[in-house]
Enzyme design. Sequence first.
Site, PDB file in Angstrom:
ATOM      1  N   ASP A   8       1.308 -15.203 -14.693  1.00 14.04           N
ATOM      2  CA  ASP A   8       2.082 -14.433 -15.658  1.00 14.04           C
ATOM      3  C   ASP A   8       2.202 -15.257 -16.930  1.00 14.04           C
ATOM      4  OD1 ASP A   8       2.352 -12.666 -13.610  1.00 14.04           O
ATOM      5  OD2 ASP A   8       4.543 -12.770 -13.469  1.00 14.04           O
ATOM      6  N   ASP A 127       5.167   0.097 -10.297  1.00 15.95           N
ATOM      7  CA  ASP A 127       6.265  -0.847 -10.091  1.00 15.95           C
ATOM      8  C   ASP A 127       7.531  -0.035  -9.847  1.00 15.95           C
ATOM      9  OD1 ASP A 127       4.338  -2.707 -10.873  1.00 15.95           O
ATOM     10  OD2 ASP A 127       4.970  -2.624 -12.966  1.00 15.95           O
TER      11      ASP A 127
END
Length: 236
Positions: A8, A127
């Site tokens: 990330d 998500d």
Amino acid sequence: MEKYMAIDLKDGKVVRLSKGVMDSAKIYSNEPWELAKRFSDAGAKWLHIVDLDGAFAGDALNLKTIEKIVSATNLNIQIGGGVRNEERIKSYLSSGVTRLILGSVALKNPEFVKEMAKKYRIVVGIDAKDGFVAVEGWAEVSKMEATHLAKLYADAGVEAIIATDINNDGMLCGLNLDFTTSIAKASGIATIASGGVANLADLEAASKAKGVSGVIIGKAYYEGKIGLNDIFGNNF
């Protein structure tokens, strides 16, 4: 089962968040390309990158860093975070990225995603928080059930779906495989489990779950809970 090491990116650095909260970001590396090479040397075939800045700003703020990762390794790379138009898709593909993850736009503009899936290698990112789809860097939770969104992409030509349980993400509490398999069942598409991997047992459980084609590994590695030899030295 494919194992995806996660990087990330925030301000060009490798970070991990807890439950997607930006203020919880913990820096693990200032040189993402060196980390990616370590994964490649250990046997990784895929790298999962999320441009956190892009997810919130809607712009490819870490493109130069991603290009360095591409040049440093032979990894297949899937990337998401702020990919909301065809121009961005083309830009990433021209930089050497293998396929794109479309998340927020998968909820807001399904027809666009289906059209892109006919032309490019596309993965849909679903998500969810308590079963409902979250978008815009998880800053907004919609009224759309995750399984309903998954059904919209059955037979749409997307390569995979990434199912992330936000409540588990970055918490080292184990995967929510019930959620992952529900997405796989609703869509009929190979589904990648994401959010909560804590140990080798989680990987083994994912390998036996119906419809689960892969798992994303992040914080468990960064916090030393599981090593690269454990991840890539086991045949599941």
